[in-house]
Scaffold this active site. Structure first.
Site, PDB file in Angstrom:
ATOM      1  N   GLU A 148      -0.459  -1.670  -6.871  1.00 52.75           N
ATOM      2  CA  GLU A 148      -1.200  -0.503  -7.353  1.00 52.75           C
ATOM      3  C   GLU A 148      -0.252   0.647  -7.637  1.00 52.75           C
ATOM      4  O   GLU A 148      -0.224   1.213  -8.714  1.00 52.75           O
ATOM      5  CB  GLU A 148      -2.185  -0.012  -6.294  1.00 52.75           C
ATOM      6  CG  GLU A 148      -3.188  -0.990  -5.800  1.00 52.75           C
ATOM      7  CD  GLU A 148      -3.867  -0.431  -4.564  1.00 52.75           C
ATOM      8  OE1 GLU A 148      -5.093  -0.308  -4.611  1.00 52.75           O
ATOM      9  OE2 GLU A 148      -3.188  -0.105  -3.577  1.00 52.75           O
ATOM     10  N   ASN A 174      -8.802   8.295   4.907  1.00 57.90           N
ATOM     11  CA  ASN A 174      -8.590   8.337   3.461  1.00 57.90           C
ATOM     12  C   ASN A 174      -9.581   7.460   2.706  1.00 57.90           C
ATOM     13  O   ASN A 174     -10.182   7.883   1.742  1.00 57.90           O
ATOM     14  CB  ASN A 174      -7.163   7.891   3.110  1.00 57.90           C
ATOM     15  CG  ASN A 174      -6.107   8.812   3.681  1.00 57.90           C
ATOM     16  OD1 ASN A 174      -6.339  10.000   3.846  1.00 57.90           O
ATOM     17  ND2 ASN A 174      -4.957   8.254   3.992  1.00 57.90           N
ATOM     18  N   GLY A 208       2.299   4.886   1.234  1.00 63.76           N
ATOM     19  CA  GLY A 208       2.577   5.520   2.510  1.00 63.76           C
ATOM     20  C   GLY A 208       3.958   5.211   3.039  1.00 63.76           C
ATOM     21  O   GLY A 208       4.678   4.352   2.522  1.00 63.76           O
ATOM     22  N   SER A 209       4.318   5.917   4.087  1.00 60.82           N
ATOM     23  CA  SER A 209       5.670   5.848   4.619  1.00 60.82           C
ATOM     24  C   SER A 209       6.007   4.487   5.205  1.00 60.82           C
ATOM     25  O   SER A 209       7.126   3.991   5.035  1.00 60.82           O
ATOM     26  CB  SER A 209       5.858   6.923   5.692  1.00 60.82           C
ATOM     27  OG  SER A 209       5.679   8.213   5.152  1.00 60.82           O
ATOM     28  N   GLY A 214       0.823  -1.199   0.000  1.00 60.68           N
ATOM     29  CA  GLY A 214       0.000   0.000   0.000  1.00 60.68           C
ATOM     30  C   GLY A 214       0.858   1.250   0.000  1.00 60.68           C
ATOM     31  O   GLY A 214       2.064   1.211   0.255  1.00 60.68           O
ATOM     32  N   GLY A 266      -7.190  -0.051  -2.197  1.00 56.85           N
ATOM     33  CA  GLY A 266      -7.136  -1.385  -2.787  1.00 56.85           C
ATOM     34  C   GLY A 266      -6.769  -2.470  -1.808  1.00 56.85           C
ATOM     35  O   GLY A 266      -6.611  -3.631  -2.196  1.00 56.85           O
TER      36      GLY A 266
END
Length: 499
Positions: free
Chosen positions: A288, A378, A265-266, A263, A382
């Site tokens: 993705e 958010n 993000g950090s 996914g 997915g």
């Protein structure tokens, strides 16, 4: 006349201003717009639409692939243009409007939106706005740094506006694989049998007469907000690599692992970055979003090929990748998100799925979206597409947040996005819980011992022991199950009243 960008001669006289293009959009319309995780969104027309709304108020339903960059969601929300928004967002300004009930947000698995459009379960798209690097001789649209839902929006809409972005290199042409599934109920299998499988066309095929206007832009994608790895994320990466060592030792995968998904993000980016120093090699990715870590893995020689739906990078990494896109191009494919996230393909390839949780409970249920059970963050994105269908479903998070005021491991999650049935592994910086084949009572002990922060571990154990005394397959002290969240809401910390 931009002949290298607009190669269909009959379309060059359709160049118009963003304001003229925005005038095509009327109150009550459903607009499908390119953009996936702050990459490849249309940039000029939505800004012109927001400006127009100051004197000519209107509201639309806006569908995209995922989140938009360049503060577009914020600008459109503040201009009161958005009546309904789907299927994902990440803008703080829009988030405020959603949680205030001013914008109706429909949170969806990212593989589902265009499927529902195609089967008329959602209102039809009236107009599509798609960013492109070029238009081919036949009128095909060459996307830029994302595909998302752009292809289906353009195919399904009766009218299309194309934004030609001159900052996007023409070398992007050929990096896309546009494949649209055939119709139900006699659908053909999706012909993707490996991350590098090419199933479709390098452009979006539409009749050129559908293109109502072409807008020329020169605005860059927004930079990804990626924090560098820290002690916590490095510890999570270490636990993940230990797990992968175990899986290889057990013969469940080779040293090339399985196709990777992570996914945005950090945390996820840092976890993937940890693979650079691991002994695993000849890796592939079926994901993705291709982030900084994807290209770091390429540069390290660990990663052979990556398939995704967008390229979302920090500014420094963006400049580096775009300058060398010709070298990366043979190793990349960008697909429609209904293909990158399709359960059929994810199951077939046996994808190794790594996603981020906001919180999880002692039985393995995961909340990815709602702070305190009510405030949208958010969206599910997915993660559900992959979690239910992958070879291994891993969720990662730090064990505490807000300087220890919040425990990410709780008695009961305040909102459920991924049930215990779709969660195989939980990892925090404290450790790892392998939940495969375990009953709820076995899961609880493992999660508390291995994943909870020491500041909250004893309290979780006490809660569980008292819950077990009441019996049940999944024991709870139901009147206390959300008491930690109540304490946070009332006092600003889960430490208060967390007993």
């Amino acid at each position: 006349m931009y002949r290298d960008r607009i190669r269909h001669g009959g379309l060059r006289d359709k160049i118009i201003t963003a304001e003229e293009a925005a005038s095509f959009i009327r109150d009550g319309m459903t607009v499908g717009m390119s953009g996936f995780t702050r990459a490849g969104e249309a940039k000029a027309v939505p800004m012109a639409l927001a400006a127009r709304a100051q004197t000519d108020p209107l509201q639309i339903t806006l569908l995209t692939g995922a989140s938009l960059g360049n503060d577009l969601d914020k600008t459109l929300a503040e201009a009161h243009v958005l009546k309904r928004r789907m299927p994902f967002q990440s803008d703080p300004g829009l988030r405020k409007s959603i949680n205030a009930g001013e914008v109706m947000f429909v949170d969806q698995h990212l593989s589902q939106t265009v499927e529902m459009l195609r089967t008329h379960q959602l209102p039809p798209v009236d107009i599509a706005i798609v960013e492109a690097a070029a238009i081919t001789e036949e009128g095909g649209i060459v996307p830029t740094t994302s595909v998302g839902n752009s292809a289906s929006f353009a195919i399904l809409a009766p009218k299309v506006i194309v934004e030609i972005n001159l900052t996007q290199p023409l070398l992007l042409e050929g990096i896309h694989d546009i494949y649209i599934p055939t119709r139900r109920p006699h659908r053909d299998p999706i012909p993707v049998v490996a991350p590098h499988s090419r199933a479709g066309l390098p452009y979006i095929p539409i009749p050129p007469e559908k293109i109502a206007g072409i807008v020329i832009t020169e605005k860059l994608d927004s930079s990804a907000r990626i924090s560098p790895p820290d002690d916590g994320t490095r510890a999570i990466a270490g636990h993940l690599i230990d797990l992968l060592h175990h899986e290889v030792k057990q013969g469940r995968m080779g040293t090339d692992l399985r196709p990777l998904q992570a996914g945005i993000g950090s945390v996820a980016n840092a976890v993937l970055h940890g693979l650079i120093s691991s002994p695993f090699h000849d890796l592939t990715m079926y994901s993705e979003v291709l982030q900084d870590s994807t290209f770091d893995l390429f540069d390290s020689g660990k990663l052979l090929f990556a398939s995704g739906s967008s390229i979302t990078l920090s500014r420094e990494k963006h400049d580096e990748v775009i300058a060398n896109i010709g070298a990366y191009k043979p190793k990349l494919l960008l697909r429609p998100q209904e293909i990158s996230n399709h359960p059929e393909v994810v199951r077939r390839l046996g994808v190794l799925c790594i996603n981020t949780a906001l919180e999880f409970d002692i039985y393995g249920n995961v909340n990815s979206t709602h702070v305190g059970g009510t405030q949208m963050m958010n969206g599910i994105g997915g993660s559900g597409d992959f979690a239910r269908n992958g070879f291994l479903s891993i969720f990662v998070t730090k064990s505490i947040a807000k300087e220890g005021k919040v425990s990410s491991v709780v008695p009961m999650v305040s909102h459920v996005d991924h049930t215990e049935h779709d969660v195989g592994i939980l990892i925090t910086e404290q450790g790892l819980a392998d939940l495969r084949g375990l009953a709820p009572r076995e899961r609880a002990k493992l999660i508390i011992e291995n994943c909870a922060h020491p500041d909250y571990r004893d309290r979780l154990a006490d809660y569980y022991e008292r819950a077990v005394s009441r019996g049940g397959h999944t024991p709870h002290v139901i009147e206390e199950a959300l008491s930690w969240h109540r304490a946070l809401a009332e006092t600003g910390t889960m430490q208060s009243g967390a007993d």
